[in-house]
Design a protein around this motif. Sequence first.
Motif, short mmCIF file in Angstrom:
data_model
loop_
_atom_site.label_atom_id
_atom_site.label_comp_id
_atom_site.label_asym_id
_atom_site.label_seq_id
_atom_site.Cartn_x
_atom_site.Cartn_y
_atom_site.Cartn_z
N GLU A 65 0.81 -1.22 0.00
CA GLU A 65 0.00 0.00 0.00
C GLU A 65 0.85 1.27 0.00
O GLU A 65 2.05 1.22 -0.22
N MET A 67 2.52 3.38 1.69
CA MET A 67 3.84 3.58 2.28
C MET A 67 4.94 2.97 1.41
O MET A 67 6.06 3.47 1.38
N LEU A 70 6.15 5.54 -1.12
CA LEU A 70 7.05 6.55 -0.55
C LEU A 70 8.44 5.94 -0.31
O LEU A 70 9.48 6.55 -0.62
N VAL A 139 4.15 16.67 0.35
CA VAL A 139 2.86 16.00 0.36
C VAL A 139 1.82 16.94 -0.26
O VAL A 139 1.82 18.13 0.05
N CYS A 141 -1.81 16.55 -0.22
CA CYS A 141 -2.74 16.75 0.90
C CYS A 141 -2.19 16.01 2.10
O CYS A 141 -2.07 14.78 2.07
N THR A 143 -2.97 14.44 5.06
CA THR A 143 -4.29 13.95 5.49
C THR A 143 -4.65 14.18 6.96
O THR A 143 -5.82 14.44 7.25
N ASP A 168 3.94 13.00 -2.58
CA ASP A 168 2.95 12.08 -2.03
C ASP A 168 1.57 12.69 -2.29
O ASP A 168 1.18 13.65 -1.63
N SER A 171 -3.57 11.00 -0.88
CA SER A 171 -4.93 11.30 -0.40
C SER A 171 -5.61 12.45 -1.13
O SER A 171 -6.77 12.72 -0.89
N GLN A 193 -6.43 2.87 -2.00
CA GLN A 193 -7.51 2.87 -0.99
C GLN A 193 -8.05 4.24 -0.60
O GLN A 193 -8.83 4.35 0.33
N LYS A 194 -7.62 5.30 -1.32
CA LYS A 194 -8.16 6.62 -0.96
C LYS A 194 -9.18 7.02 -2.02
O LYS A 194 -10.20 6.38 -2.13
C1 PLP Z 1 -2.99 7.17 3.45
C2 PLP Z 1 -1.78 7.93 3.12
C3 PLP Z 1 -0.59 7.28 2.81
C4 PLP Z 1 -0.48 5.78 2.87
O1 PLP Z 1 -0.46 5.49 4.22
P1 PLP Z 1 -1.11 4.25 4.95
O2 PLP Z 1 -1.43 4.74 6.31
O3 PLP Z 1 -0.05 3.24 4.96
O4 PLP Z 1 -2.31 3.86 4.18
C5 PLP Z 1 0.50 8.05 2.48
N1 PLP Z 1 0.42 9.39 2.44
C6 PLP Z 1 -0.71 10.05 2.73
C7 PLP Z 1 -0.72 11.55 2.68
C8 PLP Z 1 -1.85 9.34 3.07
O5 PLP Z 1 -2.98 9.98 3.37
#
Ligand code: PLP
Length: 390
Positions: A65, A67, A70, A139, A141, A143, A168, A171, A193-194
């Motif tokens: 997923e 991470m 990144l 980044v 957004c 999150t 990144d 989100s 998943q976002k």
């Molecule tokens: C969700 C998200 C990720 C991935 O992180 P997980 O918690 O491993 O799903 C990476 N960067 C941002 C900004 C996110 O919102």
Amino acid sequence: MNLKQLPLLMTPGPTQVRENVRHARSVEMTNPDLDPSFFKFYKETCGCLSDFLHTRNPVLILGGEGMLGLDAACVSLIEPGDRVLVIENGLFGEGFSDLVRLYGAVPVLFRGDRKREIDVAALESFLKKDSDFKLATIVHCDTPSGVLNELDKICPLLKSFGILTVVDAVSSMVGEEIFVDLWKIDICIGASQKGFSAPPGLTFLSISPDAYGVMESRKTPIASFYGNLWIWKNYEQEFWFPYSPPASDIYGFSVAVSNVLEEDRIVFRHQSIAKAVRSAILKTGLSLHLKSGYCATVTVMDVPGELDAEQLVRQILDEENVLIGGCFGYLKGKVIRIGHMGENARSDFVAKALFSIQKVLERNGIHLKEDMRTVFLEELEKECDEFKKK
Ligand SMILES: *Cc1c(COP(=O)(O)O)cnc(C)c1O
């Protein structure tokens, strides 16, 4: 698990998954390493993501997923001793410094106000004094606070100083436009998943020729097998995957990507819902966590009075069967987050979430000036009327 009692999912990822995506994950299996039709399908799905990101750069989908994306970007580009500019105004932004350090580089932080978007003029003055960086991380957004950074200004600015950009955008995607080529983003990272509203399990990255150039001219080997993006460089010509692709995940994700690409006004859907949520919060006397830089995929609200946000989230789940987000790090216990991204961003779901939040606030003795759900729906109607006039 009693599936009938699953809560209404309104978290800022993972998000609700549409039925056609769930079905696609259950189709019969082939051997993804050996069946040429899977290879073609994989490449086509990656091509759709390049289109989505407005780029000619190739996109890779990796099994793991967000991470992993990144991590793979950092380990593939960074060599010990490199200086890396970590632009941060939130927890994910700051988190890049751990990754950078892990691979032996020296992170230099450019810190912004955590309640606002990065100040581009301040960044520019900073760069005029010091721009000796191999790459910068940022980044789109962040999150936990929902703050949205102006990549359209920041990435071209970094590039004008000869700095590679790792973004990144996990989100922000789907709710906010992203123009990888126009904005000169070297590596842009997303996840399943976002906003795409597929289950967690996949990440994807667009990789520029400059980014591949940096990997090619490394003096030291990439300190990872699984996160090594360079081994993918010629996979298309060589007709070969470095490891077995998670076929079922990709079947589902591919349908999720089509769902997004087929919807004409998907960004407007997100923007109008986000605006109406913010109005509903403000007009009922509650407060938004941010002062500016609102992202269309998530709204973060300060919890009123002495209430604990974690407890509130728990109560909303237990009493209303609606799952919203709490937070972590410096925001733990202080804010609640409504994830209106992808399939969550539908007026009926958002209205239900606001209604439930209000009911639970009232049970805790917090009375709002107006009915949040009503204000939300009225504001949304206004947004749509405005849109039709255009
Ligand atoms: C969700 C998200 C990720 C991935 O992180 P997980 O918690 O491993 O799903 C990476 N960067 C941002 C900004 C996110 O919102």
